[in-house]
Design a protein around this motif. Structure first.
Motif, PDB file in Angstrom:
ATOM      1  N   ASP A  81      16.319   0.802  -4.527  1.00 10.48           N
ATOM      2  CA  ASP A  81      15.700   0.891  -3.277  1.00 10.48           C
ATOM      3  C   ASP A  81      14.201   1.823  -3.490  1.00 10.48           C
ATOM      4  O   ASP A  81      13.283   1.520  -2.534  1.00 10.48           O
ATOM      5  CB  ASP A  81      16.385   1.247  -2.260  1.00 10.48           C
ATOM      6  N   LEU A 114      19.796   3.759   2.308  1.00 13.07           N
ATOM      7  CA  LEU A 114      19.354   3.030   0.965  1.00 13.07           C
ATOM      8  C   LEU A 114      20.376   3.640  -0.207  1.00 13.07           C
ATOM      9  O   LEU A 114      21.096   4.506  -0.058  1.00 13.07           O
ATOM     10  CB  LEU A 114      17.833   3.304   0.750  1.00 13.07           C
ATOM     11  N   GLN A 231      19.676  -6.225  -2.840  1.00 15.91           N
ATOM     12  CA  GLN A 231      19.698  -5.049  -1.949  1.00 15.91           C
ATOM     13  C   GLN A 231      20.841  -3.982  -2.517  1.00 15.91           C
ATOM     14  O   GLN A 231      21.904  -4.324  -2.563  1.00 15.91           O
ATOM     15  CB  GLN A 231      20.042  -5.481  -0.495  1.00 15.91           C
ATOM     16  N   GLY A 234      22.894  -3.011   0.194  1.00 14.46           N
ATOM     17  CA  GLY A 234      23.392  -3.958   0.949  1.00 14.46           C
ATOM     18  C   GLY A 234      25.052  -4.274   0.830  1.00 14.46           C
ATOM     19  O   GLY A 234      25.563  -4.016  -0.210  1.00 14.46           O
ATOM     20  N   SER A 256      17.256  -9.368  -1.372  1.00 11.35           N
ATOM     21  CA  SER A 256      16.263  -8.139  -0.951  1.00 11.35           C
ATOM     22  C   SER A 256      15.408  -9.054   0.147  1.00 11.35           C
ATOM     23  O   SER A 256      14.830 -10.228  -0.392  1.00 11.35           O
ATOM     24  CB  SER A 256      15.736  -7.485  -2.004  1.00 11.35           C
TER      25      SER A 256
END
Length: 711
Positions: A81, A114, A231, A234, A256
């Motif tokens: 990230d 993140l 991500q 994620g 993303s």
């Protein structure tokens, strides 16, 4: 006073001091040249392994080993990230070439909501060397320039220069265990087989074939090598599926929302404890529309057009903006001291139209050539890989100290302490008197030296565009800035109506000359403050002490008789002793500058910080600034501390970040370049889902409050 005498005398007096300081220490790299570079966060060492000597067809490896302090980390090739991967720039003998980094398996490092991919503890980044047949040498001299971003909660860009010599004929096996341990931690390649990746809406469906049986049923870690696609933090799911042809490991990974790639193949690394495998799988399906590489510049261009005075595209608008910006540059506070010298020069030729014309043309030539030289130097260094922007020269403490010396000498001359004819040989002084055009030319050079750190309105977008143009067009932009800056003086020299507005010579000129010493001393005070931001209180104190000794030396040469010899000798000896004893303090590196430190609501900017905050839905205002930027300091005192502005920021929960560019910082240079700018000040408002909003160089309270209201 004449500028040519000024520069010649200053060279005679201060050249040895400046060269001593400049050579004492490189102000940019952290650590020392050699095989090891140490900072407060990382110990970096260049290692080599050549078990059978440096010969064609034999294994030869180099590697940068990073040993992190507890809680600090650096980054993998896909940093996640936020963050930046470590970069290695090799200088090798002819006949030896370096391959790519054989990246060890990373780990996932949570950062709030993140996640990053990187390394903690000790990691070795190995690089294979290829030796050409017939390579002949007794030893191979290796040089490496490395840069890395080391982070905890804060991030610090660092770099180091390394060198070592490898014996060609003998074995270099000392570091074999370290390299072997790294090879064991490097992902093993697996054939693609039935492995595939399918794009399904906002999800990647990963199916990997051929993983060893020992991994079956286990929960694996997944690391995509291509950055900006998925991500990292994620929520994703994984499972094992048995088919007629064996087991498949499957995973569903969210894409993303700010994707910058739509690859046809994706190399992936999966790992379990110490075992890791790499598979390069094809991608099928249609990628959803997102923030692709082509869309990012378009959004940025729209933001620049909306916030700049005039179009941001095309060479002609850039030239017009540069011309207007150069004209406004004369009104910036940093140029005022030089303007005073120029006014005195014009009044001396008030009744000589020919001298007026020659002076105006020579001054213009000095300004134009200086801007072209600075622009060419900046473009050349950027082409060589340096992350630089406009005003880069004042990021060096040695240059700041040199300018402080120069302006101290100018101020003492204007105040009447001495005349330059006292130091110059009579032949040089007579030659200078016969060629007054040199004075005007050098006053133009001096004006650019002082004005170059400033960025006037309209200049920012033009400079930002210039660094991406072909060399000839980029230099035309720099020339347009110079022409704009010189235009008032050129008009005064060529247009009689303008010349008639200038005051006539008289006794007032001597009083005016002495008065102008004080803007010079004010400039010196500012430069000492700038140096304090770069090298700390010890550096500023050392420079002040040296300036006092310089003034003593200049005064000593105005005396007559034996006193002149005795006092001048003592003062020169004291200067030499001070340069040796405290001079290195002037250019010593400072880990963090006061401007970058958190202050009240302001926090220090770091790579990835904006993305972290906007991902949580919080708008962000970033102040890209530097201590040597007078415009930055003016905006800070008048607008960014305004009570109404701060109240609006508080009401909209705007995070305030300050990026300090006082010393060279490649991460900040990159961030400024992405915004279409090349120097400070730069003020940007970020909001999730919107293009960055770039504000004017000279801020007003109304403009900032209007930008906040649009959030």
């Amino acid at each position: 006073m004449t500028i040519s005498r000024l520069l010649l005398a200053t060279v005679f007096i201060a050249a040895s001091a400046i060269s001593t300081l400049a050579g004492a220490q490189n102000p940019f790299p952290i650590g020392t040249r050699g095989a090891v570079v140490s900072t407060e966060q990382v110990r970096a060492e260049l290692l080599a392994w050549a078990p059978e000597g440096v010969e064609a067809g034999k294994p030869v490896w180099l590697g940068l080993q990073l040993t992190h302090r507890p809680e600090w980390h650096t980054y993998w090739k896909n940093s996640g990230d936020s963050g930046l991967p470590t970069q290695l720039d090799w200088q090798l003998p002819a006949g030896i070439t370096a391959g790519e980094i054989a990246w060890p398996t990373p780990k996932k490092i949570p950062v709030g909501t993140l996640a990053n991919y990187g390394y903690e503890g000790t990691v070795l980044l190995p690089v294979p060397l290829t030796v050409a047949p017939g390579f002949q040498a007794s030893q191979a001299d290796i040089k490496l320039k490395a840069s890395w971003l080391v982070c905890r909660q804060e991030c610090i860009p660092q770099e180091g220069e390394f060198s070592l010599s490898l014996p060609v004929k003998s074995s270099t096996a000392l570091n074999g265990k370290a390299f072997q341990a790294t090879f064991d931690a490097t992902p093993r390649p697996l054939p693609t087989g039935r492995s595939q990746i399918e794009v399904s809406g906002q999800t990647l469906k990963v199916s990997l074939d051929g993983l060893p049986p020992a991994l079956q049923g286990q929960t694996l870690a997944l690391f995509p090598e291509t950055a900006g696609v998925t991500q990292p933090a994620g929520a994703w799911q994984q499972a094992w599926q048995q088919t007629g042809q064996g087991w498949l490991w499957t995973a569903q990974v969210p894409l993303s929302s700010e994707r910058t790639e739509s690859p046809a193949r994706m190399p992936l690394v999966v790992s379990l404890n110490e075992r890791a495998y790499r598979i390069d799988a094809p991608v099928s399906g249609e990628w959803p529309q997102g923030a692709t590489r082509a869309a990012v510049p378009a959004a940025l261009t729209a933001a620049l057009q909306a916030n700049a005075a005039g179009p941001a595209l095309g060479l002609l608008p850039a030239l017009l903006g540069a011309l207007l910006g150069g004209l406004i540059l004369n009104l910036m506070p940093c140029v005022f001291p030089v303007l005073a010298i120029k006014v005195v020069g014009f009044t001396r030729h008030a009744n000589d139209r020919r001298a007026h014309r020659i002076s105006g043309l020579a001054y213009t030539a000095g300004v134009l050539l200086s801007f072209l030289a600075l622009g060419a130097l900046m473009l050349g260094l950027r082409a060589a890989g340096e992350q630089l922007g406009w005003g880069f020269q004042l990021q060096s403490p040695a240059v700041v100290a040199a300018l402080a010396v120069l302006f101290t000498v100018i101020g003492l001359n204007l105040a009447g302490l001495f005349e330059f004819g006292q130091f110059l040989p009579s032949g040089v002084a007579a030659l200078e008197a016969r060629h007054p055009v040199v004075n005007s030319f050098l006053s133009g050079v001096l004006a650019v030296a002082i004005a170059s750190p400033c960025t006037a309105p309209f200049m920012g977008a033009s400079l930002g565009l210039a660094v991406g143009l072909p060399a000839a067009q980029a230099l035309a932009v720099f020339a347009a800035i110079g022409l704009g800056m010189a235009l008032p003086y050129l008009a005064a020299g060529l247009v009689p109506a303008v010349a008639r507005l200038l005051p006539r010579p008289g006794a007032w000129m001597e009083t005016f000359r002495r008065l102008m010493a004080f803007p010079m001393f004010a400039t010196v005070a500012w430069l000492v403050w700038v140096l304090g931001q770069q090298s700390g209180i010890d550096g500023a104190g050392a420079l002040l002490a040296l300036l006092v000794l310089l003034a003593l030396t200049l005064w000593a040469f105005t005396l007559r008789g034996p006193a002149r010899t005795v006092i001048a000798t003592i003062s020169i000896a004291l200067c030499a002793l001070a340069i040796w004893a405290i001079g290195p303090n002037i250019i010593k590196p400072l880990g963090a500058t006061p401007l970058a430190a958190a202050s009240g609501r302001w926090q220090a900017w770091e790579p990835g910080r904006v993305e972290q905050l906007t991902a949580r839905g919080q708008p962000v205002f970033v102040d890209f600034t530097a201590a040597w930027c007078v415009t930055c300091q003016y905006n800070k005192k008048t607008t960014l501390t305004n009570a109404a502005v701060l109240a609006d920021m508080e009401a909209k929960n705007v995070a305030l970040l300050r990026a300090d560019w006082t010393r060279r910082d490649p991460a900040i240079s990159t961030a400024i370049g992405r915004l279409g700018r090349s120097g400070v000040p730069v003020y940007v408002m970020y909001k999730a889902g919107s293009a960055p909003q770039v504000l004017s160089e000279v801020l007003s309270v109304e403009e900032v409050r209007s930008a906040i209201a649009r959030l």
